[in-house]
Scaffold this motif. Structure first.
Motif, PDB file in Angstrom:
ATOM      1  N   ASP A  17     -16.796 -46.980  52.462  1.00  0.00           N
ATOM      2  CA  ASP A  17     -17.530 -48.262  52.993  1.00  0.00           C
ATOM      3  C   ASP A  17     -18.302 -48.014  54.337  1.00  0.00           C
ATOM      4  N   LYS A  20     -21.055 -45.582  53.219  1.00  0.00           N
ATOM      5  CA  LYS A  20     -21.922 -46.215  52.434  1.00  0.00           C
ATOM      6  C   LYS A  20     -23.003 -47.337  53.253  1.00  0.00           C
ATOM      7  N   ASN A  21     -22.247 -47.943  53.985  1.00  0.00           N
ATOM      8  CA  ASN A  21     -23.023 -49.093  54.613  1.00  0.00           C
ATOM      9  C   ASN A  21     -23.726 -48.622  55.935  1.00  0.00           C
TER      10      ASN A  21
END
Length: 207
Positions: A17, A20-21
């Protein structure tokens, strides 16, 4: 203006996460060379010299949980111009000693399955310099980027920036191969770590 992009492969469990962010990450995908079920390849957005500190901080925070993290690579894409040619970058890599290459997190001098240094052969996944991309020249020699190699990223980016500027300052056919090799080796030893203010001033000159 110098710009660069990184492929950050991770062959193992990690904080998906966060990557990806992250604002510097443009995309991600699976990769056939990554055997771990949680392995992914991340592609950064176009990076400017003013992004160097932020990408270093991101790489420092990456920890891989896996048995073979070394299967991952960290290919670098430098902006293509008329004066940036694959042969010039070939001679830049050729000019580095094994010790210098390792200090820059390069592997073409000791493990070249995916990055063999071949003069005149600049295509495909087995060569250190890949000339098949429209807007960039890909340097496939780099090993993985994570918390175990983060200290080498800043130096590698500074070296690539220095060599890119060196090529831009010389018209085609003005440089001999010995000139390029000498400059590459010299800059690998002496290219200083720059501050954000210094990099901003340099980028304005390159506009």
């Amino acid at each position: 203006m110098f710009t660069v992009g990184l492929e950050i492969e991770i062959n193992g469990g990690h904080d998906h996460d966060k990557l990806k962010n992250h604002p510097l990450i443009a995309g991600y995908c699976t990769d056939g060379s990554l055997y771990h079920r949680d392995g992914l390849e991340y592609q950064t957005d176009i990076l400017f010299t003013t992004d160097f500190d932020a990408i270093n901080e991101l790489v420092e925070s990456i920890h891989c949980y896996g048995d073979e993290p070394e299967r991952a690579g960290g290919h670098m894409h430098v902006r293509r111009t008329r004066r940036q040619t694959p042969s010039r970058w070939y001679w830049a890599l050729k000019g580095l000693s094994d010790r210098q290459a390792r200090n820059l997190n390069m592997r073409h001098t000791y493990y070249n399955r995916w990055c063999e240094l071949r003069h005149g052969d600049y295509s495909g996944k087995g060569t250190a310099v890949n000339n098949t991309h429209a807007g960039t020249i890909e340097l496939r020699t780099f090993a993985r980027w994570d918390d175990t190699t983060a200290t080498r990223l800043a130096v590698a980016l500074e070296w690539a920036h220095h060599m890119w500027r060196y090529f831009e300052s010389h018209e085609l056919y003005q440089l001999k191969t010995a000139d390029i090799m000498r400059e590459s080796a010299r800059s690998a030893y002496s290219t200083p770590r720059t501050t954000p203010a210094m990099r901003l001033a340099t980028s304005r000159k390159e506009d």
